[in-house]
Design a protein around this motif. Structure first.
Motif, mmCIF file in Angstrom:
data_model
loop_
_atom_site.group_PDB
_atom_site.id
_atom_site.type_symbol
_atom_site.label_atom_id
_atom_site.label_comp_id
_atom_site.label_asym_id
_atom_site.label_seq_id
_atom_site.Cartn_x
_atom_site.Cartn_y
_atom_site.Cartn_z
ATOM 1 N N TYR A 184 10.207 19.299 -38.241
ATOM 2 C CA TYR A 184 10.208 19.531 -36.789
ATOM 3 C C TYR A 184 10.612 20.963 -36.419
ATOM 4 N N GLN A 185 10.589 21.864 -37.405
ATOM 5 C CA GLN A 185 10.823 23.279 -37.136
ATOM 6 C C GLN A 185 9.474 23.967 -36.936
ATOM 7 N N PRO A 186 9.456 25.118 -36.272
ATOM 8 C CA PRO A 186 8.179 25.783 -35.969
ATOM 9 C C PRO A 186 7.623 26.586 -37.140
ATOM 10 N N ASP A 187 7.466 25.928 -38.301
ATOM 11 C CA ASP A 187 6.893 26.590 -39.472
ATOM 12 C C ASP A 187 6.285 25.523 -40.378
ATOM 13 N N SER A 188 5.115 25.027 -39.994
ATOM 14 C CA SER A 188 4.481 23.961 -40.754
ATOM 15 C C SER A 188 4.113 24.403 -42.165
ATOM 16 N N ALA A 189 3.713 25.668 -42.319
ATOM 17 C CA ALA A 189 3.349 26.164 -43.643
ATOM 18 C C ALA A 189 4.537 26.101 -44.596
ATOM 19 N N LEU A 190 5.730 26.410 -44.098
ATOM 20 C CA LEU A 190 6.935 26.337 -44.919
ATOM 21 C C LEU A 190 7.200 24.901 -45.348
ATOM 22 N N LEU A 191 7.015 23.967 -44.427
ATOM 23 C CA LEU A 191 7.203 22.556 -44.755
ATOM 24 C C LEU A 191 6.296 22.136 -45.906
ATOM 25 N N TRP A 192 5.023 22.557 -45.839
ATOM 26 C CA TRP A 192 4.081 22.192 -46.900
ATOM 27 C C TRP A 192 4.455 22.831 -48.228
ATOM 28 N N ARG A 193 4.903 24.092 -48.209
ATOM 29 C CA ARG A 193 5.314 24.732 -49.460
ATOM 30 C C ARG A 193 6.454 23.965 -50.106
ATOM 31 N N ILE A 194 7.405 23.562 -49.286
ATOM 32 C CA ILE A 194 8.562 22.836 -49.817
ATOM 33 C C ILE A 194 8.138 21.472 -50.364
ATOM 34 N N ALA A 221 4.784 14.140 -44.894
ATOM 35 C CA ALA A 221 4.194 15.391 -44.408
ATOM 36 C C ALA A 221 2.733 15.175 -44.036
ATOM 37 N N HIS A 222 2.012 14.420 -44.848
ATOM 38 C CA HIS A 222 0.609 14.121 -44.537
ATOM 39 C C HIS A 222 0.510 13.256 -43.282
ATOM 40 N N ARG A 223 1.286 12.190 -43.226
ATOM 41 C CA ARG A 223 1.178 11.268 -42.104
ATOM 42 C C ARG A 223 1.511 11.948 -40.777
ATOM 43 N N ASP A 224 2.536 12.784 -40.786
ATOM 44 C CA ASP A 224 2.943 13.440 -39.550
ATOM 45 C C ASP A 224 1.996 14.560 -39.142
ATOM 46 N N SER A 225 1.005 14.862 -39.985
ATOM 47 C CA SER A 225 -0.003 15.856 -39.626
ATOM 48 C C SER A 225 -1.118 15.262 -38.779
ATOM 49 N N GLY A 226 -1.123 13.947 -38.582
ATOM 50 C CA GLY A 226 -2.101 13.336 -37.693
ATOM 51 C C GLY A 226 -3.002 12.334 -38.383
ATOM 52 N N ALA A 233 -1.819 10.240 -46.974
ATOM 53 C CA ALA A 233 -0.466 9.679 -47.037
ATOM 54 C C ALA A 233 -0.468 8.360 -47.791
ATOM 55 N N ASP A 234 -1.429 7.498 -47.471
ATOM 56 C CA ASP A 234 -1.517 6.200 -48.148
ATOM 57 C C ASP A 234 -1.785 6.379 -49.638
ATOM 58 N N ALA A 235 -2.668 7.309 -49.992
ATOM 59 C CA ALA A 235 -3.013 7.517 -51.402
ATOM 60 C C ALA A 235 -1.782 7.924 -52.212
ATOM 61 N N ILE A 236 -0.974 8.823 -51.654
ATOM 62 C CA ILE A 236 0.241 9.255 -52.346
ATOM 63 C C ILE A 236 1.212 8.095 -52.492
ATOM 64 N N ASN A 237 1.402 7.341 -51.397
ATOM 65 C CA ASN A 237 2.316 6.202 -51.441
ATOM 66 C C ASN A 237 1.878 5.153 -52.449
ATOM 67 N N VAL A 238 0.583 4.823 -52.435
ATOM 68 C CA VAL A 238 0.066 3.789 -53.336
ATOM 69 C C VAL A 238 0.248 4.203 -54.795
#
Length: 416
Positions: A184-194, A221-226, A233-238
């Motif tokens: 929820y910080q204004p740096d989505s690219a950083l979130l994905w790197r982490i 991260a995938h699910r919250d992207s829309g 998101a489902d593929a990773i979870n499964v």
């Protein structure tokens, strides 16, 4: 700009409905999906988008903003003066230092790594602080740069394959902590790197628990992207659930808990899809796993526990837009104590969403006040809470407007 490019909502004074259509299509949502999410008929939404109906009131505008995950209200309304960040927070003061630590690349660094036991103890203390401190982002943000630097150094200087695997496990755990801070910080690219680096480190460690945690966070991260990213998101979870399943008969509590958390995430995403049966089926499976845990146990990263399942039930009902059911589940969930302050605040926010859906805005505002008391830094960066508060600052009901306005000042939405 190519002639077939998607129009920029700021470029021309387009009607509100056209902005809705542009943003909906950018999200990959059909008109029918959005109509279902915001609770109007397909005919009504078509009229809004075609400009045959006047722009709706603030309540509906905020509902559309929520469904489309609009980050700035001005993007939807076309009024730059209505600049209000919704689903991305304004940025924590320590974000820059955390970003610098994540982005640093020093293959020849002279940093002397901490002993493994020392780094483990520091990470344990950091997680404990995150769960107990009302200003958890401030506390964690202060610790993260040093933790990231030392975990990276430990991996870089490992002498044996065993030492390297252990170091990668600690680095993965450090990235997990960082993802909670950056969310929820204004740096989505950083979130994905982490998130992605956390998964790589976890896989290199070979530790099933670390892999489960990294998968849990990457799927979020995938699910919250829309909606377009729900399948990912489902593929990773499964895959993570399938990987852990053979280990569960004799699993220790932490491994069983992360498997349960992953199972619930499948239900959460299903609820976001409005797939009622699938959502509750996965909740049931997760609940069965929670019952195998000690009554006072909670997972140090996900907070998965017996107590959290009531909160998870509220979330499922809210995402399914079942107002009455979410209120009923909230009454049951309050019988259990959630130890983590930020997770308790998040639960209060979900309860508030349920009360709002159920037509009880006064209770919703009062519940958000409880969230603020539990962990101000959770509600300050939560888009759902900000939406409800902003909406209620416009209500004609004097007392509710006053309480909402005071809360808006407290979280920084309005000036004092």
């Amino acid at each position: 700009m190519p002639s077939d490019a998607t129009p920029d909502p700021y470029a021309d004074p387009l009607r509100f409905g056209q902005r809705v259509q542009i943003l909906r299509e950018r999200r990959g949502m059909t008109r029918a999906q959005l109509a279902d999410f915001i609770g109007v008929s397909l005919h009504t939404l078509r009229k809004i988008e075609n400009g045959q109906q006047l722009a709706p009131g603030l309540e509906m505008v905020m509902r559309i903003a929520e469904a489309l995950r609009v980050r700035d209200l001005a993007e939807l309304t076309g009024h730059p003066e209505m600049h209000v960040d919704l689903f991305i927070g304004p940025g924590h003061p320590r974000l820059g230092a955390v970003k610098a630590a994540v982005d640093s690349f020093s293959p020849c660094s002279s940093v002397e790594p901490s002993p493994v036991a020392h780094l483990k103890a520091r990470l344990h203390a950091a997680w404990k602080s995150r769960h107990s401190a009302p200003n958890h982002r401030e506390v964690v943000g202060k610790l993260l740069p040093g933790l990231i630097r030392d975990a990276q150094a430990l991996v870089r200087t490992a002498d044996t394959a065993r030492d390297r695997s252990a170091a990668q496990g600690l680095l993965a755990e450090t990235y997990s902590l960082a993802q909670f801070f950056v969310a929820y910080q204004p740096d989505s690219a950083l979130l994905w790197r982490i998130a992605e680096r956390g998964m790589v480190a976890a896989q290199d460690s070979g530790d099933p628990h670390a892999i489960g945690v990294a998968a849990w966070l990457l799927a979020q991260a995938h699910r919250d992207s829309g909606p377009r990213h729900f399948d990912a998101a489902d593929a990773i979870n499964v895959e993570a659930v399938r990987f852990l399943d053979p280990l569960l008969p004799d699993a220790e509590d932490d491994l069983l808990a992360i498997a349960g958390a992953l199972e619930f995430e499948l239900g959460y995403t299903a609820a976001r899809r409005r797939d009622t049966g699938t959502a509750w089926r996965h909740w049931d499976k997760a609940n069965d796993m929670a019952k195998r845990l000690p009554s006072d146990y909670y997972h140090p990263v996900t907070s998965f526990s017996r107590a959290i399942m009531g909160a998870h039930a509220v979330t499922v009902a809210v995402e399914l837009h079942q107002g009455g059911e979410s209120v009923r589940q909230a009454a049951q969930a309050d019988k259990s104590v959630i130890k983590s302050r930020p997770r308790r605040a998040r639960h209060r926010i979900e309860e508030a969403r349920g009360y709002q859906l159920d037509g009880q805005p006064d209770v919703a505002v009062a519940t958000l006040q409880k969230a603020f008391e539990a962990a101000p830094e959770t509600i300050r960066y939560n888009g759902y809470a900000r939406r409800i508060i902003l909406e209620e600052t416009e209500t004609k009901e004097t007392n509710r407007r006053r309480r909402a306005s005071e809360l808006a000042v407290g979280i920084g939405l309005l000036s004092a």
